[in-house]
Design a protein around this motif. Structure first.
Motif, PDB file in Angstrom:
ATOM      1  N   UNK A   6      43.893  22.329   0.083  1.00 12.69           N
ATOM      2  CA  UNK A   6      45.121  21.655   0.509  1.00 12.69           C
ATOM      3  C   UNK A   6      44.845  20.816   1.746  1.00 12.69           C
ATOM      4  N   UNK A   7      45.761  19.899   2.011  1.00 11.22           N
ATOM      5  CA  UNK A   7      45.720  19.049   3.196  1.00 11.22           C
ATOM      6  C   UNK A   7      46.623  19.669   4.259  1.00 11.22           C
ATOM      7  N   UNK A   8      46.033  20.103   5.355  1.00 10.58           N
ATOM      8  CA  UNK A   8      46.798  20.797   6.400  1.00 10.58           C
ATOM      9  C   UNK A   8      47.845  19.906   7.050  1.00 10.58           C
ATOM     10  N   UNK A   9      47.760  18.605   6.844  1.00 17.06           N
ATOM     11  CA  UNK A   9      48.780  17.710   7.400  1.00 17.06           C
ATOM     12  C   UNK A   9      50.143  17.950   6.770  1.00 17.06           C
ATOM     13  N   UNK A  10      50.143  18.332   5.470  1.00 16.09           N
ATOM     14  CA  UNK A  10      51.404  18.387   4.727  1.00 16.09           C
ATOM     15  C   UNK A  10      51.611  19.705   3.994  1.00 16.09           C
ATOM     16  N   UNK A  11      50.606  20.556   3.941  1.00 14.85           N
ATOM     17  CA  UNK A  11      50.733  21.805   3.182  1.00 14.85           C
ATOM     18  C   UNK A  11      51.838  22.686   3.762  1.00 14.85           C
ATOM     19  N   UNK A  12      52.616  23.280   2.874  1.00 11.67           N
ATOM     20  CA  UNK A  12      53.708  24.166   3.308  1.00 11.67           C
ATOM     21  C   UNK A  12      53.140  25.553   3.607  1.00 11.67           C
ATOM     22  N   UNK A  41      43.634  33.011   5.807  1.00 10.68           N
ATOM     23  CA  UNK A  41      43.808  31.923   4.844  1.00 10.68           C
ATOM     24  C   UNK A  41      42.935  30.765   5.286  1.00 10.68           C
ATOM     25  N   UNK A  42      41.962  30.396   4.457  1.00  6.51           N
ATOM     26  CA  UNK A  42      41.082  29.272   4.744  1.00  6.51           C
ATOM     27  C   UNK A  42      41.542  28.053   3.970  1.00  6.51           C
ATOM     28  N   UNK A  43      41.767  26.956   4.685  1.00  6.26           N
ATOM     29  CA  UNK A  43      42.335  25.750   4.083  1.00  6.26           C
ATOM     30  C   UNK A  43      41.380  24.585   4.268  1.00  6.26           C
ATOM     31  N   UNK A  44      41.139  23.835   3.185  1.00  7.23           N
ATOM     32  CA  UNK A  44      40.286  22.648   3.274  1.00  7.23           C
ATOM     33  C   UNK A  44      40.620  21.715   2.114  1.00  7.23           C
ATOM     34  N   UNK A  45      40.310  20.428   2.298  1.00  2.00           N
ATOM     35  CA  UNK A  45      40.520  19.454   1.222  1.00  2.00           C
ATOM     36  C   UNK A  45      39.315  19.366   0.297  1.00  2.00           C
ATOM     37  N   UNK A  46      38.178  19.953   0.696  1.00  2.12           N
ATOM     38  CA  UNK A  46      36.930  19.783  -0.042  1.00  2.12           C
ATOM     39  C   UNK A  46      36.752  20.878  -1.087  1.00  2.12           C
ATOM     40  N   UNK A  47      36.851  20.496  -2.338  1.00  6.05           N
ATOM     41  CA  UNK A  47      36.674  21.473  -3.429  1.00  6.05           C
ATOM     42  C   UNK A  47      35.261  22.051  -3.465  1.00  6.05           C
ATOM     43  N   UNK A  48      34.214  21.221  -3.351  1.00  4.61           N
ATOM     44  CA  UNK A  48      32.862  21.820  -3.398  1.00  4.61           C
ATOM     45  C   UNK A  48      32.601  22.783  -2.248  1.00  4.61           C
ATOM     46  N   UNK A  74      37.578   4.814   2.115  1.00  2.91           N
ATOM     47  CA  UNK A  74      38.048   5.897   1.260  1.00  2.91           C
ATOM     48  C   UNK A  74      38.823   6.904   2.104  1.00  2.91           C
ATOM     49  N   UNK A  75      39.652   7.700   1.444  1.00  2.60           N
ATOM     50  CA  UNK A  75      40.428   8.713   2.148  1.00  2.60           C
ATOM     51  C   UNK A  75      39.523   9.867   2.560  1.00  2.60           C
ATOM     52  N   UNK A  76      40.015  10.672   3.498  1.00  3.09           N
ATOM     53  CA  UNK A  76      39.252  11.844   3.910  1.00  3.09           C
ATOM     54  C   UNK A  76      39.065  12.827   2.752  1.00  3.09           C
ATOM     55  N   UNK A  77      40.070  12.928   1.877  1.00  2.00           N
ATOM     56  CA  UNK A  77      39.932  13.805   0.717  1.00  2.00           C
ATOM     57  C   UNK A  77      38.801  13.333  -0.184  1.00  2.00           C
ATOM     58  N   UNK A  78      38.739  12.025  -0.439  1.00  2.00           N
ATOM     59  CA  UNK A  78      37.641  11.481  -1.239  1.00  2.00           C
ATOM     60  C   UNK A  78      36.304  11.689  -0.537  1.00  2.00           C
ATOM     61  N   UNK A  79      36.289  11.460   0.764  1.00  4.23           N
ATOM     62  CA  UNK A  79      35.063  11.572   1.558  1.00  4.23           C
ATOM     63  C   UNK A  79      34.459  12.971   1.448  1.00  4.23           C
ATOM     64  N   UNK A  80      35.292  13.991   1.654  1.00  2.00           N
ATOM     65  CA  UNK A  80      34.778  15.360   1.680  1.00  2.00           C
ATOM     66  C   UNK A  80      34.619  15.972   0.290  1.00  2.00           C
ATOM     67  N   UNK A 117      42.641  29.367   9.008  1.00  2.00           N
ATOM     68  CA  UNK A 117      41.432  28.630   9.380  1.00  2.00           C
ATOM     69  C   UNK A 117      41.578  27.217   8.807  1.00  2.00           C
ATOM     70  N   UNK A 118      41.784  26.245   9.694  1.00  2.00           N
ATOM     71  CA  UNK A 118      42.066  24.875   9.292  1.00  2.00           C
ATOM     72  C   UNK A 118      40.753  24.097   9.159  1.00  2.00           C
ATOM     73  N   UNK A 119      40.548  23.489   7.988  1.00  2.00           N
ATOM     74  CA  UNK A 119      39.280  22.810   7.739  1.00  2.00           C
ATOM     75  C   UNK A 119      38.148  23.813   7.668  1.00  2.00           C
TER      76      UNK A 119
END
Length: 276
Positions: A101-107, A74-81, A5-11, A51-53
């Protein structure tokens, strides 16, 4: 064999829910490492920080206190919960914006003074693209400060319970080199080279070693070990309840007899500058 699974799905799945449930405990256990990161980041009042992740928000919240009301986080993470938990927590000092958001591609908006991360950068699918993208969010002269794990054998808080589990269950397949995972940046030279390749300069990678209090006693330490971190994944994959119980009992027996239970941790603190 199931598809990975993707990291987004994982987290956003069971793992994210577990980390939310253990948020207070995780922040307490990692507090000595969090302090080392924030001290190494040398935050200054009024700065703009990424703050990444950010997870459940601990580093962003502590950074906001140090920055004061004139700063911004600004706190950024892929995990909604995990972000939902972060939004519930009271803030002091600088205002915080939570971004799913995904810090790999977020503007990222340009002009930030600092990008920091506590154990959030080891899980990118494409590390080179991710760090280059993070750098674009920094002003010329802006700083990077990240904390990541050194090798597994140097981290007793993981290796002690893991070795105990492996007396009961067979070892997992070794990870693919360079794949997302907690010990991805264990190689100091490799991490420094990656940061250089993505445009950073004045790179320093220094060791951080701390004892972590993972539980008030062996029972609490075992609960922590089998709920979060690399060992939890080994146990989640066990379909045999009896085998799982035996593995948990082996972890409990391996814990130091002294209370509270403290085990060593080993990290890299990597700092760098965006030359512009």
């Amino acid at each position: 064999m199931p598809e990975p699974i993707s990291q987004t799905e994982y987290w956003n799945g069971d793992v994210g829910a577990r980390w939310v449930g253990m948020q207070t405990e995780l922040d307490r256990v990692f507090a000595p490492l969090t302090a080392a990161l924030l001290d190494g980041a040398a935050l200054r009042p009024g700065e703009r920080v990424l703050d990444i992740g950010c997870g459940c928000g601990e580093t962003a919240l502590l950074a906001a206190e140090r920055l004061g009301p004139e700063g911004a986080v600004t706190g950024v993470d892929v995990s909604r919960p995990m972000l939902e938990r972060a939004r519930e927590r009271p803030t002091k000092g600088a205002p915080i914006t939570w971004v799913e958001a995904d810090a790999q591609v977020h503007a990222f908006a340009p002009g930030h003074d600092l990008a920091l991360s506590r154990f959030g950068v080891m899980f990118f699918d494409e590390s080179r693209a991710a760090f280059a993208n993070i750098r674009r969010g920094l002003r010329p002269g802006g700083r990077l400060a990240i904390l990541c794990w050194r090798a597994l054998p140097e981290n007793d808080w993981v290796s002690v319970p893991r070795d105990a589990v492996l007396t009961v269950v067979p070892p997992p397949a070794p990870p693919v080199p360079g794949s997302p995972g907690p010990f991805r940046f264990a190689d100091r030279d490799g991490l420094a080279a990656l940061l250089a390749q993505t445009g950073f300069s004045k790179i320093a990678v220094t060791p951080v070693d701390r004892l972590l209090e993972i539980g008030r006693d062996a029972e609490a330490a075992t609960r922590f070990a089998v709920t979060v971190g690399p060992i939890a994944g080994l146990l989640r994959e066990l379909d045999d309840a009896d085998l799982r119980d035996r593995a948990v009992a082996a972890v409990r027996a391996a814990m130091p007899s002294r209370n509270p239970v403290r085990l060593g941790s080993a990290c890299w603190l990597a700092t760098a500058i965006n030359p512009g």
